[in-house]
Design an enzyme around this catalytic site. Structure first.
Site, mmCIF file in Angstrom:
data_model
loop_
_atom_site.group_PDB
_atom_site.id
_atom_site.type_symbol
_atom_site.label_atom_id
_atom_site.label_comp_id
_atom_site.label_asym_id
_atom_site.label_seq_id
_atom_site.Cartn_x
_atom_site.Cartn_y
_atom_site.Cartn_z
ATOM 1 N N LYS A 1 0.529 -12.525 -2.558
ATOM 2 C CA LYS A 1 1.454 -11.656 -3.280
ATOM 3 C C LYS A 1 2.776 -11.525 -2.549
ATOM 4 C CE LYS A 1 2.487 -7.683 -2.697
ATOM 5 N NZ LYS A 1 2.822 -6.258 -2.496
ATOM 6 N N HIS B 1 -1.841 -3.578 -9.361
ATOM 7 C CA HIS B 1 -1.574 -2.973 -10.660
ATOM 8 C C HIS B 1 -1.510 -4.040 -11.761
ATOM 9 C CE1 HIS B 1 -0.877 0.652 -8.412
ATOM 10 N NE2 HIS B 1 0.050 0.045 -7.703
ATOM 11 N N ASN C 1 0.795 -1.235 0.000
ATOM 12 C CA ASN C 1 0.000 0.000 0.000
ATOM 13 C C ASN C 1 0.826 1.284 0.000
ATOM 14 O OD1 ASN C 1 -1.739 -2.086 2.022
ATOM 15 N ND2 ASN C 1 -2.844 -1.188 0.296
#
Length: 250
Positions: free
Chosen positions: A137, A157, A49
Site C-alpha cells: 500500500k 478501508h 494506522n
C-alpha cells in the site's frame, strides 16, 4: 472461458461503480505539481494506522523541525518520536523512518528518490518493498500520489468496501485485494476511484453503522449488515470533514 467472462463482468461492475461515485462526489483533481518521492514515502509511513489530519500534523511538524532528511536520519529516535507524536505509534514510526533514510543513503549515496521517475512501476515496487516498514500500500501511494502512475492503492478501508461490494473474491487481506483490483480498475481512473472510495468510506460506507439509506451503490452491494440510521445521525455525519486527503498535501 468461464474465468474470462467473470473478469469481464467484474470490470464492468467496477466501471459502473467508479462512474456512480464520480456522479455522486465529482471527479477529484490531482495536484499538478508532483510531490518529491522521498517526501511522499515518509508522509505515507506517517499516515499508517491513523487519520489524515493527525498524520498531516505529524508530517508538518517533522519538516518544520528538520528541513532536510539528513537531519532526521542523524537525530535520535526518541526526539523524532516526540516531534511526530500526533501521528500515533510515534516510537515505532520514528525508528522505521530513520532506518528507511539510512538504507536509502547507503544504497544511493543521497537522501533522494527522484530517480524513481525514470523507472517502471514494477521496478519501483521491487525497490521500495525492500525497505523495512514499506508494504504494497505504501509503495502504491508513492506511485500514485508522487509519480503520477495509474496505480490503485488499497488500504484497510478500500479493502472493506471492495469486499462489501463483492468486487473481489476470497480476499482476506488488503494486499490480496490490491492484486485483484489491479486487473479491474479502468485505465486512467486509479486516482479518481481511490479518492472517491476513501470519501465514500468516510461518509457513507463506514466500518460501523454504514449509512446504507444514502448509498448510491446500494444495488451493487452484497453486504449482509445493511441498515438505515435515523436522520439525526445522518446530519451529524455530514458535518464532519471527510474530504481531506493527506497525500494530496505533501
Amino acid at each position: 472461458m468461464k474465468e474470462t467472462i467473470e473478469k469481464h463482468r467484474l470490470k464492468l461492475k467496477v466501471f459502473r461503480i467508479s462512474q456512480s461515485l464520480e456522479n455522486y462526489f465529482g471527479v477529484p483533481t490531482q495536484p499538478k505539481q508532483e510531490a518529491d518521492p522521498l517526501n511522499m514515502l515518509i508522509a505515507t509511513v506517517l499516515s499508517q494506522n491513523t487519520n489524515d489530519r493527525n498524520s498531516h500534523r505529524a508530517y508538518h511538524c517533522l519538516k518544520q523541525k528538520y528541513p532536510t532528511w539528513d537531519l532526521v536520519e542523524k537525530e535520535s529516535s526518541r526526539k523524532i518520536a516526540n516531534v511526530i507524536r500526533s501521528g500515533g505509534m510515534a516510537n515505532q514510526k520514528s525508528k522505521r523512518i530513520k532506518k528507511i533514510l539510512l538504507e536509502i543513503y547507503r544504497k544511493f549515496g543521497d537522501y533522494d528518490l527522484r530517480f524513481l521517475r525514470k523507472m517502471s512501476d514494477e521496478d519501483i515496487f521491487k525497490l521500495l518493498l525492500e525497505f523495512d516498514g514499506v508494504g504494497i500500500k505504501t509503495a502504491a501511494c508513492v506511485l500514485l500520489f508522487s509519480l503520477g502512475r495509474d496505480v490503485f492503492p488499497v488500504d484497510t478501508h478500500i479493502h472493506r468496501i471492495c469486499n462489501r461490494l463483492e468486487i473481489v473474491q476470497n480476499c482476506k487481506m488488503p494486499d490480496k485485494t490490491f492484486e485483484q483490483m489491479r486487473l479491474l480498475v479502468p485505465d486512467g481512473r486509479a486516482y479518481s476511484f481511490h479518492t472517491n472510495l476513501i470519501r465514500f468510506g468516510r461518509k457513507i460506507c463506514r466500518s460501523n453503522h454504514p449509512l446504507c439509506g444514502l448509498c448510491p451503490l446500494i444495488k451493487e452491494c452484497g453486504f449482509e449488515g445493511k441498515e438505515i440510521l435515523p436522520d439525526l445521525k445522518i446530519s451529524k455525519v455530514f458535518k464532519r470533514d471527510v474530504d481531506f486527503m493527506v497525500l494530496d498535501h505533501v
